[in-house]
Design a protein around this motif. Structure first.
Motif, PDB file in Angstrom:
ATOM      1  N   VAL A 236       0.841  -1.204   0.000  1.00  0.00           N
ATOM      2  CA  VAL A 236       0.000   0.000   0.000  1.00  0.00           C
ATOM      3  C   VAL A 236       0.870   1.246   0.000  1.00  0.00           C
ATOM      4  CG1 VAL A 236      -1.677   1.339   1.342  1.00  0.00           C
ATOM      5  CG2 VAL A 236      -1.917  -1.144   1.157  1.00  0.00           C
ATOM      6  N   SER A 237       0.564   2.201  -0.850  1.00  0.00           N
ATOM      7  CA  SER A 237       1.273   3.473  -0.894  1.00  0.00           C
ATOM      8  C   SER A 237       0.797   4.366   0.249  1.00  0.00           C
ATOM      9  CB  SER A 237       1.031   4.172  -2.232  1.00  0.00           C
ATOM     10  OG  SER A 237       1.296   5.556  -2.152  1.00  0.00           O
ATOM     11  N   GLU A 238       1.733   4.920   1.006  1.00  0.00           N
ATOM     12  CA  GLU A 238       1.354   5.824   2.089  1.00  0.00           C
ATOM     13  C   GLU A 238       0.591   7.028   1.539  1.00  0.00           C
ATOM     14  OE1 GLU A 238       3.564   9.129   4.700  1.00  0.00           O
ATOM     15  OE2 GLU A 238       4.404   7.124   4.999  1.00  0.00           O
ATOM     16  N   ASN A 239       1.052   7.583   0.434  1.00  0.00           N
ATOM     17  CA  ASN A 239       0.385   8.758  -0.142  1.00  0.00           C
ATOM     18  C   ASN A 239      -1.046   8.433  -0.556  1.00  0.00           C
ATOM     19  OD1 ASN A 239       2.648  10.374   0.191  1.00  0.00           O
ATOM     20  ND2 ASN A 239       3.435   9.959  -1.857  1.00  0.00           N
ATOM     21  N   ASP A 240      -1.243   7.266  -1.162  1.00  0.00           N
ATOM     22  CA  ASP A 240      -2.594   6.876  -1.578  1.00  0.00           C
ATOM     23  C   ASP A 240      -3.491   6.660  -0.365  1.00  0.00           C
ATOM     24  OD1 ASP A 240      -1.780   6.987  -4.178  1.00  0.00           O
ATOM     25  OD2 ASP A 240      -1.588   4.816  -4.443  1.00  0.00           O
ATOM     26  N   LEU A 241      -2.935   6.064   0.695  1.00  0.00           N
ATOM     27  CA  LEU A 241      -3.715   5.814   1.905  1.00  0.00           C
ATOM     28  C   LEU A 241      -4.138   7.127   2.557  1.00  0.00           C
ATOM     29  CD1 LEU A 241      -4.882   4.000   4.092  1.00  0.00           C
ATOM     30  CD2 LEU A 241      -2.586   3.828   5.086  1.00  0.00           C
ATOM     31  N   ILE A 242      -3.214   8.067   2.675  1.00  0.00           N
ATOM     32  CA  ILE A 242      -3.548   9.363   3.269  1.00  0.00           C
ATOM     33  C   ILE A 242      -4.576  10.104   2.419  1.00  0.00           C
ATOM     34  CG2 ILE A 242      -2.631  11.652   3.832  1.00  0.00           C
ATOM     35  CD1 ILE A 242      -0.109  10.316   4.813  1.00  0.00           C
ATOM     36  N   ALA A 243      -4.441  10.012   1.097  1.00  0.00           N
ATOM     37  CA  ALA A 243      -5.404  10.671   0.206  1.00  0.00           C
ATOM     38  C   ALA A 243      -6.801  10.091   0.404  1.00  0.00           C
ATOM     39  CB  ALA A 243      -4.958  10.510  -1.249  1.00  0.00           C
ATOM     40  N   GLU A 244      -6.893   8.778   0.587  1.00  0.00           N
ATOM     41  CA  GLU A 244      -8.195   8.138   0.809  1.00  0.00           C
ATOM     42  C   GLU A 244      -8.801   8.579   2.140  1.00  0.00           C
ATOM     43  OE1 GLU A 244     -10.013   3.607   1.279  1.00  0.00           O
ATOM     44  OE2 GLU A 244      -8.074   3.917   0.302  1.00  0.00           O
ATOM     45  N   ILE A 245      -7.953   8.656   3.173  1.00  0.00           N
ATOM     46  CA  ILE A 245      -8.439   9.083   4.488  1.00  0.00           C
ATOM     47  C   ILE A 245      -8.892  10.546   4.438  1.00  0.00           C
ATOM     48  CG2 ILE A 245      -7.730   9.530   6.869  1.00  0.00           C
ATOM     49  CD1 ILE A 245      -5.893   7.063   6.601  1.00  0.00           C
ATOM     50  N   LYS A 246      -8.142  11.386   3.738  1.00  0.00           N
ATOM     51  CA  LYS A 246      -8.515  12.789   3.592  1.00  0.00           C
ATOM     52  C   LYS A 246      -9.869  12.935   2.901  1.00  0.00           C
ATOM     53  CE  LYS A 246      -5.394  15.708   2.144  1.00  0.00           C
ATOM     54  NZ  LYS A 246      -4.242  16.255   1.364  1.00  0.00           N
ATOM     55  N   SER A 247     -10.113  12.087   1.912  1.00  0.00           N
ATOM     56  CA  SER A 247     -11.398  12.139   1.203  1.00  0.00           C
ATOM     57  C   SER A 247     -12.548  11.781   2.141  1.00  0.00           C
ATOM     58  CB  SER A 247     -11.363  11.173   0.020  1.00  0.00           C
ATOM     59  OG  SER A 247     -12.603  11.142  -0.647  1.00  0.00           O
ATOM     60  N   ASP A 248     -12.348  10.725   2.967  1.00  0.00           N
ATOM     61  CA  ASP A 248     -13.378  10.356   3.947  1.00  0.00           C
ATOM     62  C   ASP A 248     -13.589  11.480   4.963  1.00  0.00           C
ATOM     63  OD1 ASP A 248     -13.649   7.898   2.738  1.00  0.00           O
ATOM     64  OD2 ASP A 248     -12.292   6.868   4.109  1.00  0.00           O
TER      65      ASP A 248
END
Length: 360
Positions: A236-248
């Protein structure tokens, strides 16, 4: 001093992160008593001793700090209880004794033996050691896993702090306005539904660790905050994970919120074909156990060093990792002594691998 007596001494010294002074002195004095070369305490309260000068060069590191919370220290037959019995004073002591036996039995390489501070908080100890000591071929970290198990991987970690602000109103009219605590709870429940029940090593997990909000019992709060501990695999990419959390976060909290990544650790997976892993497998088998590679959902100093030094690294030590950070930390002294045997034997085997490699 007998090893089991030293273990009791270590457990009797309360050493949560930030309060390692007394335990570092105890460890330094014990290493001096054992005959290690010039064990010193550095500015971050790490204990460090460099021994030998040759190949292979191996860095052995356990941590001297624990999580907060005093536990009664006691012995019941082969069982030793106390804060740090599992995480991870027994593993630290096993590394020290295994290294000592290897040196006494003719290990011809170089060993850096250290007790690091701050592993349970800001990793200040390992960061300082990495800055001041470099050029090692392998590294072994001391953490619980059981005498037959080699920890070959850890997840990455993101510690997220989220704040939400709202208008205050009378508690009897809770329906009138948005409530900061309600909003954060809604956000956490959404995250928990996605990540909170995951157990597999290759999945994302999340746990809420701190929550604060409100001052009065008859008024809704204007501010609330919480910490969420998120663990993620190497896939899992950290940047992608943070982007998903930011969207939520944006969908649920809408406005007047903020977040900050308070701490981050990259995931690390060992090279399971390395001579280091092979030497531990052979040593475990030599001691009449069946070696296993395990992968943990937590993270540790292995992540930091492995990703920075780019050398083969494993984690090893006695104890049931499920008891880490609990009110029932207990180590079986037989498991402890098996781990000492494995560490000493693995260093001897690793040394032979290096000799054979140089002769080839």
């Amino acid at each position: 001093m007998k090893p089991e007596d030293m273990l009791i001494e270590l457990l009797n010294v309360y050493s949560p992160s930030g309060s390692e002074g007394e335990v570092s002195r105890l460890i330094r004095d014990y290493m001096d008593e054992l005959g290690f070369q010039n064990p010193v305490i550095d500015g971050q309260l790490n204990v460090v001793s460099v021994n030998g000068n040759g190949i292979p060069s191996v860095f052995l590191c356990g941590h001297e700090d624990t999580v907060p919370g005093i536990l009664p220290v006691r012995r019941d037959g082969d069982l030793y209880y106390g804060r740090g019995a599992v995480d991870a004073k027994s593993s630290l002591l096993a590394l020290i004794l295994g290294a000592k036996r290897a040196l006494d039995n003719g290990f011809n390489g170089k060993l850096l033996i250290s007790a690091a501070s701050g592993e349970e908080s800001d990793s200040k100890g390992i960061n300082t050691i990495m800055e001041n000591y470099q050029g090692y071929n392998y590294a072994i970290f001391g953490e619980p896993g059981g005498a037959m198990n080699i920890t070959a991987g850890y997840k990455g970690r993101i510690l997220l702090k989220v704040d939400k602000r709202t208008e205050t109103h009378h508690a009897s009219s809770a329906w009138m306005e948005v409530n900061a605590i309600d909003s954060l709870m809604d956000f956490w429940l959404a995250l928990r539904s996605k990540y909170g029940k995951n157990k597999d090593f290759n999945s994302i997990t999340a746990g809420i660790t701190r929550f604060q909000g409100g001052e009065y019992d008859n008024m809704t709060p204007e501010h609330a905050s919480m910490y969420i501990d998120i663990r993620y695999p190497k896939s899992v990419s950290e940047n992608d994970l943070i982007a998903e959390i930011k969207s939520d976060m944006k969908d649920i909290l809408v406005e007047d919120y903020s977040f900050n990544v308070e701490n981050r650790t990259e995931p690390y997976i060992s090279d399971i074909r390395s001579p280091l892993v092979k030497s531990f497998k052979e040593a475990i088998a030599k001691n009449n156990m069946s070696p296993r590679l395990i992968f943990k959902s937590g993270s540790g100093d292995m992540n930091n060093l492995g990703n920075r030094w780019h050398i083969p690294v494993i984690t090893y030590g006695p104890g049931d990792t499920r008891l880490s950070h609990t009110q029932n930390e207990v180590i079986n002294i037989k498991d402890f002594y098996k781990s000492v045997d494995v560490i000493a034997d693995s260093l001897k085997i690793l040394s032979q691998y290096s000799i054979n490699s140089n002769q080839a």
